[in-house]
Design a protein around this motif. Structure first.
Motif, PDB file in Angstrom:
ATOM      1  N   ALA A  23       1.238  -0.842   0.135  1.00 42.06           N
ATOM      2  CA  ALA A  23      -0.034   0.510  -0.156  1.00 42.06           C
ATOM      3  C   ALA A  23       0.674   1.295   0.451  1.00 42.06           C
ATOM      4  CB  ALA A  23      -0.861   0.089   1.061  1.00 42.06           C
ATOM      5  N   LEU A  24       1.824   1.323   0.850  1.00 42.45           N
ATOM      6  CA  LEU A  24       2.829   2.480   0.787  1.00 42.45           C
ATOM      7  C   LEU A  24       3.853   2.538  -0.710  1.00 42.45           C
ATOM      8  CD1 LEU A  24       4.711   2.115   4.693  1.00 42.45           C
ATOM      9  CD2 LEU A  24       3.849   4.190   3.627  1.00 42.45           C
ATOM     10  N   GLN A  25       3.742   1.535  -1.202  1.00 40.95           N
ATOM     11  CA  GLN A  25       4.504   1.774  -2.288  1.00 40.95           C
ATOM     12  C   GLN A  25       3.615   2.594  -3.726  1.00 40.95           C
ATOM     13  OE1 GLN A  25       5.954  -2.213  -2.667  1.00 40.95           O
ATOM     14  NE2 GLN A  25       7.862  -1.348  -2.052  1.00 40.95           N
ATOM     15  N   ALA A  26       2.033   1.993  -3.184  1.00 35.96           N
ATOM     16  CA  ALA A  26       1.512   2.923  -4.247  1.00 35.96           C
ATOM     17  C   ALA A  26       0.867   3.935  -4.083  1.00 35.96           C
ATOM     18  CB  ALA A  26       0.005   1.960  -3.907  1.00 35.96           C
ATOM     19  N   VAL A  27       1.371   5.174  -2.888  1.00 33.83           N
ATOM     20  CA  VAL A  27       0.992   6.078  -3.189  1.00 33.83           C
ATOM     21  C   VAL A  27       1.074   7.322  -4.040  1.00 33.83           C
ATOM     22  CG1 VAL A  27       0.578   5.654  -0.239  1.00 33.83           C
ATOM     23  CG2 VAL A  27       2.801   6.769  -1.082  1.00 33.83           C
ATOM     24  N   GLU A  28       0.395   8.349  -4.162  1.00 29.43           N
ATOM     25  CA  GLU A  28       1.070   9.364  -4.827  1.00 29.43           C
ATOM     26  C   GLU A  28       1.272  10.491  -4.281  1.00 29.43           C
ATOM     27  OE1 GLU A  28       2.321   9.773  -7.893  1.00 29.43           O
ATOM     28  OE2 GLU A  28       1.961   7.271  -7.994  1.00 29.43           O
ATOM     29  N   PRO A  29       2.301  11.248  -3.816  1.00 31.66           N
ATOM     30  CA  PRO A  29       3.206  11.125  -4.284  1.00 31.66           C
ATOM     31  C   PRO A  29       4.214  10.606  -4.002  1.00 31.66           C
ATOM     32  CG  PRO A  29       3.194  12.927  -3.088  1.00 31.66           C
ATOM     33  CD  PRO A  29       2.185  12.980  -3.356  1.00 31.66           C
ATOM     34  N   LYS A  30       5.140   9.787  -4.908  1.00 26.21           N
ATOM     35  CA  LYS A  30       5.598   8.740  -4.342  1.00 26.21           C
ATOM     36  C   LYS A  30       6.863   8.832  -3.282  1.00 26.21           C
ATOM     37  CE  LYS A  30       4.854   5.860  -7.583  1.00 26.21           C
ATOM     38  NZ  LYS A  30       3.885   4.662  -7.593  1.00 26.21           N
ATOM     39  N   LEU A  31       7.010   7.869  -2.123  1.00 29.12           N
ATOM     40  CA  LEU A  31       8.119   7.869  -1.380  1.00 29.12           C
ATOM     41  C   LEU A  31       9.067   8.860  -1.620  1.00 29.12           C
ATOM     42  CD1 LEU A  31       6.635   5.592   1.052  1.00 29.12           C
ATOM     43  CD2 LEU A  31       5.820   8.310   1.833  1.00 29.12           C
ATOM     44  N   SER A  32       9.905   9.016  -0.781  1.00 33.27           N
ATOM     45  CA  SER A  32      11.685   9.198  -1.284  1.00 33.27           C
ATOM     46  C   SER A  32      12.313   8.109  -0.684  1.00 33.27           C
ATOM     47  CB  SER A  32      12.505  10.395  -0.605  1.00 33.27           C
ATOM     48  OG  SER A  32      11.467  11.963  -1.689  1.00 33.27           O
ATOM     49  N   HIS A  33      11.646   7.461   0.665  1.00 31.11           N
ATOM     50  CA  HIS A  33      12.295   6.718   1.515  1.00 31.11           C
ATOM     51  C   HIS A  33      11.182   5.786   2.252  1.00 31.11           C
ATOM     52  CE1 HIS A  33      15.721   9.268   0.695  1.00 31.11           C
ATOM     53  NE2 HIS A  33      15.976   7.905   1.101  1.00 31.11           N
ATOM     54  N   LEU A  34      11.544   4.321   2.291  1.00 33.67           N
ATOM     55  CA  LEU A  34      10.167   3.745   2.885  1.00 33.67           C
ATOM     56  C   LEU A  34      11.063   2.919   4.027  1.00 33.67           C
ATOM     57  CD1 LEU A  34       7.442   1.658   3.813  1.00 33.67           C
ATOM     58  CD2 LEU A  34       7.898   0.667   1.815  1.00 33.67           C
ATOM     59  N   ILE A  35      11.102   3.117   4.966  1.00 37.76           N
ATOM     60  CA  ILE A  35      12.062   3.096   6.463  1.00 37.76           C
ATOM     61  C   ILE A  35      10.942   1.563   6.899  1.00 37.76           C
ATOM     62  CG2 ILE A  35      13.460   3.449   8.045  1.00 37.76           C
ATOM     63  CD1 ILE A  35      13.624   6.061   6.812  1.00 37.76           C
ATOM     64  N   VAL A  36      11.859   0.875   6.493  1.00 41.96           N
ATOM     65  CA  VAL A  36      10.752  -0.725   7.329  1.00 41.96           C
ATOM     66  C   VAL A  36      11.974  -0.815   8.438  1.00 41.96           C
ATOM     67  CG1 VAL A  36      10.178  -2.634   7.724  1.00 41.96           C
ATOM     68  CG2 VAL A  36      10.102  -1.454   5.346  1.00 41.96           C
ATOM     69  N   ILE A  37      11.412  -0.845   9.942  1.00 45.92           N
ATOM     70  CA  ILE A  37      12.069  -1.429  11.174  1.00 45.92           C
ATOM     71  C   ILE A  37      11.411  -2.489  11.898  1.00 45.92           C
ATOM     72  CG2 ILE A  37      12.551  -0.064  13.491  1.00 45.92           C
ATOM     73  CD1 ILE A  37      13.951   1.229  11.189  1.00 45.92           C
ATOM     74  N   ASP A  38      12.239  -3.947  11.872  1.00 46.13           N
ATOM     75  CA  ASP A  38      12.198  -4.576  12.152  1.00 46.13           C
ATOM     76  C   ASP A  38      12.418  -5.161  13.250  1.00 46.13           C
ATOM     77  OD1 ASP A  38      11.814  -7.280  12.443  1.00 46.13           O
ATOM     78  OD2 ASP A  38      12.635  -8.113  10.926  1.00 46.13           O
ATOM     79  N   MET A  95      -2.921   0.364   6.992  1.00 40.95           N
ATOM     80  CA  MET A  95      -3.204   0.531   5.636  1.00 40.95           C
ATOM     81  C   MET A  95      -3.450   1.853   4.859  1.00 40.95           C
ATOM     82  SD  MET A  95      -2.540  -2.761   5.003  1.00 40.95           S
ATOM     83  CE  MET A  95      -2.050  -4.060   6.480  1.00 40.95           C
ATOM     84  N   VAL A  96      -2.327   2.257   3.888  1.00 38.35           N
ATOM     85  CA  VAL A  96      -3.212   3.435   4.388  1.00 38.35           C
ATOM     86  C   VAL A  96      -3.429   3.150   2.359  1.00 38.35           C
ATOM     87  CG1 VAL A  96      -0.532   4.297   4.417  1.00 38.35           C
ATOM     88  CG2 VAL A  96      -0.684   3.327   2.492  1.00 38.35           C
ATOM     89  N   HIS A  97      -4.065   4.537   2.111  1.00 39.86           N
ATOM     90  CA  HIS A  97      -4.400   3.933   0.512  1.00 39.86           C
ATOM     91  C   HIS A  97      -3.758   5.266  -0.297  1.00 39.86           C
ATOM     92  CE1 HIS A  97      -8.618   4.250   3.644  1.00 39.86           C
ATOM     93  NE2 HIS A  97      -8.079   3.452   3.247  1.00 39.86           N
ATOM     94  N   PRO A  98      -4.143   4.727  -1.816  1.00 37.09           N
ATOM     95  CA  PRO A  98      -3.164   6.056  -2.770  1.00 37.09           C
ATOM     96  C   PRO A  98      -3.113   7.446  -2.505  1.00 37.09           C
ATOM     97  CG  PRO A  98      -4.020   3.986  -3.458  1.00 37.09           C
ATOM     98  CD  PRO A  98      -5.178   4.327  -2.351  1.00 37.09           C
ATOM     99  N   ASP A  99      -4.213   7.812  -1.768  1.00 31.91           N
ATOM    100  CA  ASP A  99      -4.341   9.436  -1.768  1.00 31.91           C
ATOM    101  C   ASP A  99      -4.411   9.691  -0.346  1.00 31.91           C
ATOM    102  OD1 ASP A  99      -6.776   8.180  -1.117  1.00 31.91           O
ATOM    103  OD2 ASP A  99      -7.934   9.562  -2.223  1.00 31.91           O
ATOM    104  N   SER A 100      -3.540   8.582   0.449  1.00 34.85           N
ATOM    105  CA  SER A 100      -3.540   9.160   2.345  1.00 34.85           C
ATOM    106  C   SER A 100      -2.126  10.499   2.187  1.00 34.85           C
ATOM    107  CB  SER A 100      -3.116   7.922   2.609  1.00 34.85           C
ATOM    108  OG  SER A 100      -3.872   6.937   2.434  1.00 34.85           O
ATOM    109  N   LEU A 101      -1.233  10.205   1.455  1.00 32.84           N
ATOM    110  CA  LEU A 101      -0.559  11.455   1.598  1.00 32.84           C
ATOM    111  C   LEU A 101      -0.490  12.362   1.138  1.00 32.84           C
ATOM    112  CD1 LEU A 101       2.712  11.420   2.856  1.00 32.84           C
ATOM    113  CD2 LEU A 101       3.388  10.417   0.052  1.00 32.84           C
TER     114      LEU A 101
END
Length: 297
Positions: A23-38, A95-101
């Motif tokens: 879901a995050l990879q589908a948002v617009e505008p695109k993210l500069s970084h997607l940081i996953v903390i495990d 769960m974000v939506h494409p237009d959440s950001l």
């Protein structure tokens, strides 16, 4: 165009994590970084995240530091390792939506003097998420997210979908790792709100994919989860100490109400529930956790 890092914290919920990342990879505008903390999940989570390669920034912790420690690490990475303008933080069941950001960045660009922004949070069935009901600033009662159609000032927010500027992180530091779980998001957004107003941006909506649309409640939760309530009451009492008189007393009233309900409700392991609550309250009165600050690049 503003650059945004998203931070997502996960621990052993791989199917949900896969959905959240997609879901995050589908948002617009695109993210500069997607940081996953495990938080040191099992091997299947590590294998999956490593398989994504450069499409994410994968940070695996050496131990499970809870949601609070994970968000501390994620916001630190945003500040120290990127030059992005904003950080967007969330749990792995957000769960974000494409237009959440887009509404968040648009509001931030038009109104740069803000402490934090929050999305409208809904449950999977489309009803408001009861764990993410926000209180309009300066009012006496909580209101459902759906009551707001335009941006409105709020007291605090959760890490289901919160948005901060680089400058605010510089001023207030990082979430408190010692909290481990619960209230870390309320404390952090309230800390930001003491610098500049925080707002709900209703045009930004996300889905909180919880097991059930209920609040965490020490009177009826299962025995396995009861030790976590020590953190809830310790962290709540600490956070209340930072508030003004009215909000401090309102917080005391909430704890007193929990105590009275626990007296009269029919539940198992009642002594354990009382002991956990009382221990958390007593510890919170003297709790002095460290607030860390990230290093400038």
């Amino acid at each position: 165009m503003a650059k945004v890092s998203a931070v997502i914290v996960t621990y052993n919920r791989l199917p949900m994590l896969k959905e959240a990342i997609a879901a995050l990879q589908a948002v617009e505008p695109k993210l500069s970084h997607l940081i996953v903390i495990d938080n040191k999940s099992e091997q299947d989570t590590q294998d999956y995240l490593e398989s994504l390669g450069d499409s994410i920034t994968y940070v695996r912790m050496s131990e499970n530091l809870g949601g609070a420690g994970g968000f501390n690490a994620g916001i630190r990475y945003f500040y120290e390792q990127t030059d992005d303008d904003y950080v967007w933080v969330m749990d792995d069941d957000t769960m974000v939506h494409p237009d959440s950001l887009q509404p968040l960045t648009a509001f931030a660009e038009q109104n740069p003097n803000f402490g934090f922004l929050a999305s409208k949070v809904m449950f999977s069935d489309g009803k408001p998420s009861v764990r993410n009901v926000l209180r309009q600033y300066g009012t006496y009662k909580t209101t459902l997210n759906t009551e707001f159609k335009e941006p409105v000032r709020i007291e605090n927010a959760t890490f289901v979908s919160s948005f901060f500027s680089r400058d605010i992180v510089r001023q207030i530091g990082l979430p408190i790792t010692e909290f481990f779980i619960w209230i870390d998001d309320l404390e952090y957004t309230e800390r930001a709100g003491r610098i500049a107003p925080g707002y709900l941006v209703p045009a930004s909506s996300v889905t909180h994919k919880m097991r059930s649309n209920t609040e965490d409640d020490i009177t009826n939760d299962i025995e396995r989860r009861l030790p976590w309530y020590f953190n809830m009451y310790r962290n709540r009492v600490y956070t209340m100490r930072k508030r003004d008189f009215f909000r401090h007393m309102r917080g005391n009233g909430k704890i007193a109400w929990d105590f009275l309900r626990l007296i009269f409700v029919r539940t198992d392991h009642k002594k354990k529930r009382f002991d956990t609550m009382i221990s958390g309250i007593k510890t919170g009165r003297k709790f002095k956790p460290t607030i860390e600050f990230p290093k400038d690049k």
